[in-house]
Scaffold this motif. Structure first.
Motif, PDB file in Angstrom:
ATOM      1  N   GLN A   1      -2.509  -3.423  -8.115  1.00  0.00           N
ATOM      2  CA  GLN A   1      -1.451  -3.813  -9.044  1.00  0.00           C
ATOM      3  C   GLN A   1      -0.759  -2.559  -9.545  1.00  0.00           C
ATOM      4  O   GLN A   1      -1.220  -1.440  -9.304  1.00  0.00           O
ATOM      5  CB  GLN A   1      -2.050  -4.609 -10.217  1.00  0.00           C
ATOM      6  CG  GLN A   1      -2.662  -5.934  -9.806  1.00  0.00           C
ATOM      7  CD  GLN A   1      -3.351  -6.629 -10.969  1.00  0.00           C
ATOM      8  OE1 GLN A   1      -4.197  -6.040 -11.645  1.00  0.00           O
ATOM      9  NE2 GLN A   1      -2.988  -7.882 -11.206  1.00  0.00           N
ATOM     10  N   LEU A   2       0.355  -2.765 -10.222  1.00  0.00           N
ATOM     11  CA  LEU A   2       1.040  -1.660 -10.867  1.00  0.00           C
ATOM     12  C   LEU A   2       0.662  -1.650 -12.336  1.00  0.00           C
ATOM     13  O   LEU A   2       0.714  -2.681 -13.013  1.00  0.00           O
ATOM     14  CB  LEU A   2       2.559  -1.806 -10.725  1.00  0.00           C
ATOM     15  CG  LEU A   2       3.130  -1.635  -9.317  1.00  0.00           C
ATOM     16  CD1 LEU A   2       4.618  -1.951  -9.299  1.00  0.00           C
ATOM     17  CD2 LEU A   2       2.901  -0.220  -8.809  1.00  0.00           C
TER      18      LEU A   2
ATOM     19  N   TYR B   1      -6.175  -1.332 -11.046  1.00  0.00           N
ATOM     20  CA  TYR B   1      -7.094  -2.433 -10.747  1.00  0.00           C
ATOM     21  C   TYR B   1      -7.725  -2.878 -12.049  1.00  0.00           C
ATOM     22  O   TYR B   1      -7.973  -2.065 -12.951  1.00  0.00           O
ATOM     23  CB  TYR B   1      -8.176  -1.999  -9.755  1.00  0.00           C
ATOM     24  CG  TYR B   1      -7.638  -1.544  -8.419  1.00  0.00           C
ATOM     25  CD1 TYR B   1      -7.504  -2.446  -7.369  1.00  0.00           C
ATOM     26  CD2 TYR B   1      -7.259  -0.222  -8.226  1.00  0.00           C
ATOM     27  CE1 TYR B   1      -6.999  -2.027  -6.136  1.00  0.00           C
ATOM     28  CE2 TYR B   1      -6.760   0.198  -7.009  1.00  0.00           C
ATOM     29  CZ  TYR B   1      -6.624  -0.710  -5.965  1.00  0.00           C
ATOM     30  OH  TYR B   1      -6.120  -0.296  -4.762  1.00  0.00           O
ATOM     31  N   GLU B   2      -7.968  -4.176 -12.153  1.00  0.00           N
ATOM     32  CA  GLU B   2      -8.521  -4.722 -13.391  1.00  0.00           C
ATOM     33  C   GLU B   2      -9.996  -4.380 -13.558  1.00  0.00           C
ATOM     34  O   GLU B   2     -10.494  -4.211 -14.670  1.00  0.00           O
ATOM     35  CB  GLU B   2      -8.344  -6.241 -13.415  1.00  0.00           C
ATOM     36  CG  GLU B   2      -6.890  -6.701 -13.489  1.00  0.00           C
ATOM     37  CD  GLU B   2      -6.243  -6.360 -14.820  1.00  0.00           C
ATOM     38  OE1 GLU B   2      -6.967  -6.047 -15.784  1.00  0.00           O
ATOM     39  OE2 GLU B   2      -5.001  -6.396 -14.890  1.00  0.00           O
ATOM     40  N   SER B   3     -10.730  -4.286 -12.449  1.00  0.00           N
ATOM     41  CA  SER B   3     -12.170  -4.034 -12.525  1.00  0.00           C
ATOM     42  C   SER B   3     -12.447  -2.542 -12.645  1.00  0.00           C
ATOM     43  O   SER B   3     -11.741  -1.719 -12.057  1.00  0.00           O
ATOM     44  CB  SER B   3     -12.862  -4.594 -11.277  1.00  0.00           C
ATOM     45  OG  SER B   3     -14.242  -4.292 -11.280  1.00  0.00           O
ATOM     46  N   SER B   4     -13.464  -2.204 -13.414  1.00  0.00           N
ATOM     47  CA  SER B   4     -13.836  -0.805 -13.597  1.00  0.00           C
ATOM     48  C   SER B   4     -15.335  -0.686 -13.765  1.00  0.00           C
ATOM     49  O   SER B   4     -16.056  -1.687 -13.886  1.00  0.00           O
ATOM     50  CB  SER B   4     -13.128  -0.203 -14.814  1.00  0.00           C
ATOM     51  OG  SER B   4     -13.661  -0.744 -16.006  1.00  0.00           O
ATOM     52  N   LEU B   5     -15.803   0.537 -13.787  1.00  0.00           N
ATOM     53  CA  LEU B   5     -17.236   0.795 -13.979  1.00  0.00           C
ATOM     54  C   LEU B   5     -17.702   0.335 -15.356  1.00  0.00           C
ATOM     55  O   LEU B   5     -18.883   0.065 -15.559  1.00  0.00           O
ATOM     56  CB  LEU B   5     -17.492   2.298 -13.811  1.00  0.00           C
ATOM     57  CG  LEU B   5     -18.925   2.731 -13.512  1.00  0.00           C
ATOM     58  CD1 LEU B   5     -19.438   2.087 -12.243  1.00  0.00           C
ATOM     59  CD2 LEU B   5     -18.983   4.257 -13.401  1.00  0.00           C
ATOM     60  N   ASN B   6     -16.761   0.215 -16.256  1.00  0.00           N
ATOM     61  CA  ASN B   6     -17.103  -0.238 -17.599  1.00  0.00           C
ATOM     62  C   ASN B   6     -17.626  -1.666 -17.603  1.00  0.00           C
ATOM     63  O   ASN B   6     -18.375  -2.052 -18.506  1.00  0.00           O
ATOM     64  CB  ASN B   6     -15.865  -0.134 -18.493  1.00  0.00           C
ATOM     65  CG  ASN B   6     -16.196  -0.246 -19.967  1.00  0.00           C
ATOM     66  OD1 ASN B   6     -17.182   0.322 -20.434  1.00  0.00           O
ATOM     67  ND2 ASN B   6     -15.384  -0.987 -20.691  1.00  0.00           N
TER      68      ASN B   6
ATOM     69  N   LEU C   1       1.611  -4.544 -14.772  1.00  0.00           N
ATOM     70  CA  LEU C   1       2.993  -5.015 -14.612  1.00  0.00           C
ATOM     71  C   LEU C   1       2.997  -6.251 -13.709  1.00  0.00           C
ATOM     72  O   LEU C   1       2.535  -6.198 -12.567  1.00  0.00           O
ATOM     73  CB  LEU C   1       3.861  -3.915 -13.997  1.00  0.00           C
ATOM     74  CG  LEU C   1       3.858  -2.569 -14.725  1.00  0.00           C
ATOM     75  CD1 LEU C   1       4.775  -1.575 -14.012  1.00  0.00           C
ATOM     76  CD2 LEU C   1       4.286  -2.732 -16.173  1.00  0.00           C
ATOM     77  N   SER C   2       3.509  -7.335 -14.223  1.00  0.00           N
ATOM     78  CA  SER C   2       3.535  -8.581 -13.469  1.00  0.00           C
ATOM     79  C   SER C   2       4.581  -8.515 -12.353  1.00  0.00           C
ATOM     80  O   SER C   2       5.724  -8.080 -12.576  1.00  0.00           O
ATOM     81  CB  SER C   2       3.856  -9.750 -14.396  1.00  0.00           C
ATOM     82  OG  SER C   2       4.009 -10.942 -13.656  1.00  0.00           O
ATOM     83  N   LEU C   3       4.180  -8.943 -11.169  1.00  0.00           N
ATOM     84  CA  LEU C   3       5.091  -8.978 -10.017  1.00  0.00           C
ATOM     85  C   LEU C   3       5.653 -10.373  -9.770  1.00  0.00           C
ATOM     86  O   LEU C   3       6.305 -10.603  -8.744  1.00  0.00           O
ATOM     87  CB  LEU C   3       4.353  -8.501  -8.760  1.00  0.00           C
ATOM     88  CG  LEU C   3       3.792  -7.081  -8.787  1.00  0.00           C
ATOM     89  CD1 LEU C   3       3.093  -6.769  -7.467  1.00  0.00           C
ATOM     90  CD2 LEU C   3       4.887  -6.061  -9.058  1.00  0.00           C
ATOM     91  N   CYS C   4       5.412 -11.305 -10.691  1.00  0.00           N
ATOM     92  CA  CYS C   4       5.851 -12.688 -10.478  1.00  0.00           C
ATOM     93  C   CYS C   4       7.372 -12.786 -10.343  1.00  0.00           C
ATOM     94  O   CYS C   4       7.883 -13.502  -9.478  1.00  0.00           O
ATOM     95  CB  CYS C   4       5.371 -13.565 -11.633  1.00  0.00           C
ATOM     96  SG  CYS C   4       3.574 -13.747 -11.715  1.00  0.00           S
TER      97      CYS C   4
END
Length: 868
Positions: free
Chosen positions: A8-9, A74-79, A373-376
């Protein structure tokens, strides 16, 4: 850049430190704002591409030193592992460690360190691979000196970093900035991350002991006594013993740790990353190319995310065109909060130290939240674009606009003004994809690049497209690296003076990085062309190429080196007076040819091209227009030959025609000292029209670039109808009917341009309609005026020509006896007049002078002459 795919951006924002307004630098100029410095350093980050690093895309500068950075996200992280207390296998921990070290090592090779490593900045893509985010914050802020907040997170910073304290502002003259952090700083942060990951996971005791031991190995340069208590507590809590034999060794780097035996089973799972081969290099660009056996498989799935296969910078560019607004996105997420002006008043400090007013605005500190940033909106805008449009065929007979379901709409878009086309999302997608394919096939598809450039050039690929139009080839980086750009030369002083005055309204070129690159490219050109010298204006010529290729100095230099010989051959000689004077004389004749009335007026008031046109042509109008207009102007200029600048100059004068005709010398001088706004699209359109029906020999210059061994006539400049005028007259093979060079004194004596006999024959054929295709180019019909005697005219003449003997128009002593314009020529109003005479030029020139003087009487637009 790599494809977007499942990424994603993301955007995050921060403020640069504000500088005092009343302080100047050592050169007497105001200090460069820190936000400009950061913007310049950021550009290098866009070139750092690695599978373990999030790709940087763009940076924008707002009010009050605000900067917004766009990058892969990316939404996922090590956190997420730490929050959920998820089970983490030994192999997974080793994978995270290995992939993080891969990214850190690649950064180190480029002279960078992360310094902001924490669990939130170690992102995970859809396949669970590590992607390091915000790794460029330390670099772009000059190791934290250009911002008011520390770079890094205290719980992850190495002890020596904390001991150094905060960085001082880079605008101070004390030179007491702390030493920048090295690669081992990130090793400490990684060790803490792995330590946390191990302590929150449910590993078995032996595995947990091993991983904690390996994690602490990363911390081995931390004094042993300071962590005794931590290790003891961990050992007692989990019921195992940790040996500390590795402590006391020299602190490792990411490269050292990658060679550790613990990663032997991990490294075999990954292939060595190789930097993509550039367009201009000595390596094969398609050595790794693999295509499916059935090409039709590329577009079989209608639901496939074709946009995800485009590069990240393309997607972001299209997102902006589709209405994307960075500040609006951040405002909606309350990252940017507006306040009434009364709430932003500064503190009032009394002598006793007591203060009144607002406290420190915490919005100026770092908020490391990244907004997705939404790409919709973009995807909705491109929903009608078919899958075939993303894989266009490159056959010559294939229309570049027929790949879309809305091809009729796109066909209409082609006819819209350029500024509208450049903001049309769907149209730009089609054009970008097409040019991307063509440029990847360069130089094999060079002719097709020329063909498509006649339509327009997408701004996103303009730098490479210009290089292709200029014929840049080969390993340009090796050539550029071989040039000595460091040794002092006599022109260094002049270059240093010129750069701070060259297009400094532009944020990129006004940055310290921009000045540094300016200096290197200009020095490279001067050093590599010892027969030429540095003239003021060379910096302006360099500016468009440097702006388009800011991160590729070699390409900027190569384009500049190809541009100057084509359009400014020998303009930079130590003594260039003869070249400049010939150029200005031909330009003056072009004005007389296309607009005799304006030429008469300018000559009467003494407003000659020497007074205003030298900066035009010496800088190819880059000293006259801002960069955004130069881009549109040069998109067309690069399609024409060395005579096209004459047409641009005439087109500019015609836009100012009414004001010039109404003013005298002083008013014209003032008018050109501050040139009025020029409609650049109209200028381009009229320049093409002038160029297409100007005979090639009319702009012949003996000091132009000598003809090449094989003239490049592979592409017509401005459409099929203009093929005849696509190449330089100097490149054409010489015959007995070709034009001969003239001495500068003789050239200046002639008011209107002289043409060759072969051009006259061609014009006569066009006038008679003998060549149907060429007659559609809008070329006016001509009138051949033969001034030879009646006897000579009777022996042979051009069909349709009018005989007006010189002896009947002028007396024996040269006095005007009968004005040719008042008699026979009145019935041929509106045609281009070509005066034909013997090789004795005085008679023909006298007739031409009178015709130009009587142009208002004839209402003609052009007068040529030809001598046999």
């Amino acid at each position: 850049m790599r494809p977007l795919r499942d990424a994603q951006l993301g955007a995050f924002t921060f403020f640069a430190s504000a500088l005092p307004h009343d302080v100047c630098g050592s050169n007497g100029l105001p200090l460069t704002p820190n936000s400009i410095k950061i913007l310049g350093r950021f550009q290098l980050l866009k070139t750092i591409t690695h599978p373990r690093l999030c790709q940087y895309v763009d940076i924008t500068r707002g009010k009050h030193e605000r900067l917004v950075v766009v990058a892969e996200h990316y939404e996922s992280s090590l956190n997420d592992f730490q929050k959920l207390g998820a089970t983490v296998s030994t192999d997974k921990v080793l994978q995270i460690a290995y992939e993080t070290l891969e990214g850190l090592e690649f950064m180190n090779k480029h002279g960078m360190v992360h310094r902001a490593l924490n669990a939130q900045n170690v992102l995970m893509d859809g396949k669970g691979r590590v992607k390091l985010a915000k790794f460029g914050l330390y670099h772009m802020t000059d190791h934290g000196a250009d911002v008011d907040f520390p770079i890094g997170y205290p719980s992850y910073l190495a002890p020596e970093v904390i001991a150094q304290g905060p960085a001082h502002h880079s605008d101070t003259s004390q030179g007491d900035n702390p030493l920048p952090s090295g690669p081992k700083t990130d090793v400490w942060s990684l060790g803490v991350l792995l330590f946390e990951l191990c302590t929150v996971s449910s590993l078995t005791q032996p595995s947990r002991a091993l991983m904690i031991d390996r994690s602490l190995t990363c911390l081995c340069f931390f004094p042993l006594g300071c962590i005794d208590d931590i290790v003891t507590v961990l050992a007692e809590e989990h019921g195992f013993t940790i040996t500390l034999d590795s402590f006391g060794l020299p602190p490792p780097t990411p490269a050292d740790l990658l060679a550790d035996p613990v990663f032997e089973g991990v490294s075999c799972l990954y292939t060595l990353y190789q930097q993509p081969v550039g367009l201009f290099s000595s390596s094969l660009r398609c050595a790794h190319l693999e295509l499916p056996e059935d090409i039709g498989q590329l577009c079989k799935d209608d639901d496939e995310d074709y946009l995800g296969e485009r590069s990240i910078d393309e997607v972001y560019h299209l997102w902006c065109l589709a209405g994307g607004d960075l500040e609006k996105e951040l405002t909606n997420k309350e990252i940017i909060q507006s306040k009434p002006p009364v709430c932003t008043l500064p503190n009032f400090l009394l002598e006793d130290g007591e203060s009144f007013g607002q406290g420190r605005d915490r919005s100026f500190l770092l908020d490391d939240t990244t907004v997705t940033l939404s790409l919709c909106q973009l995807k909705n805008r491109l929903k009608d674009v078919s899958g075939e449009a993303y894989n266009p065929l490159l056959e010559d007979e294939q229309s570049s606009l027929s790949q879309s379901n809305s091809s009729n709409e796109l066909s209409c878009t082609v006819n819209l003004p350029l500024i509208i086309r450049e903001r049309d999302t769907e149209y730009q997608l089609i054009r970008i994809i097409l040019f991307d394919r063509l440029l990847k096939a360069y130089p094999y598809k060079k002719n097709h690049v020329w063909k498509e450039a006649r339509v327009d050039i997408p701004p996103l690929v303009r730098g490479l497209a210009w290089a292709a139009l200029l014929g840049v080839e080969g390993d340009i980086q090796a050539k550029y690296d071989a040039i000595d750009k460091d040794t002092s030369i006599p022109t260094d002083r002049q270059i240093e003076v010129d750069i701070p005055r060259c297009h400094q309204y532009d944020e990129l070129l006004s940055s310290p990085q921009g000045h540094r690159k300016f200096r290197r490219v200009l020095k490279a050109w001067v050093v590599s062309h010892p027969e030429l010298v540095y003239w003021q204006g060379l910096d302006s010529l360099c500016a468009p190429f440097l702006w388009l290729n800011f991160n590729n100095e070699a390409l900027a230099y190569a384009c500049m080196s190809a541009f100057i010989p084509k359009y400014l051959y020998n303009f930079f000689l130590k003594d260039n007076s003869h070249v400049i004077q010939e150029y200005l004389t031909v330009f003056s004749q072009m004005i007389a040819f296309h607009d005799p009335e304006l030429s008469n007026h300018l000559n009467e008031i003494g407003f000659i091209p020497d007074l205003y046109a030298i900066p035009w042509f010496l800088t190819m109008f880059t000293h006259v227009f801002p960069l955004h207009k130069i881009f549109h102007l040069w998109d067309t200029l690069l399609l024409g030959n060395s005579s096209f600048p004459f047409c641009i100059g005439v087109a500019i004068l015609q836009q100012l025609r009414d004001r010039l005709l109404a003013n005298g010398f002083n008013e014209c001088i003032l008018l050109f000292s501050d040139l009025p706004e020029i409609d650049i699209e109209r200028c381009v359109r009229e320049s093409i029209s002038l160029f297409c029906w100007t005979p090639k020999s009319a702009t012949y210059r003996q000091h132009a670039q000598p003809p090449k061994a094989q003239a490049d006539r592979s592409a017509s400049c401005f459409g099929k109808t203009a093929t005849h005028y696509s190449s330089d007259y100097q490149d054409m093979p010489k015959t007995d009917l070709s034009r001969e060079p003239l001495a500068l004194r003789d050239l200046k004596a002639e008011v209107s341009p002289r043409i060759s006999a072969e051009d006259l024959i061609d014009l006569c054929e066009l006038s008679a309609g003998g060549q149907t295709k060429k007659s559609k180019a809008g070329k006016p019909k001509i009138l051949a005026v033969d001034i030879r005697s009646i006897e000579d005219f009777g022996r042979g003449h051009i069909s349709g020509s009018v005989n007006i003997p010189y002896s009947t128009a002028f007396s024996a002593d040269g006095e005007l006896a009968q004005c040719p314009a008042t008699g026979t020529l009145q019935s041929f109003r509106g045609r281009v007049i070509v005066v034909i005479g013997h090789s004795m030029k005085s008679a023909a020139m006298r007739v031409v002078v009178e015709l130009v003087a009587q142009v208002h009487f004839l209402n003609d637009k052009a007068i040529l002459h030809s001598l046999f």
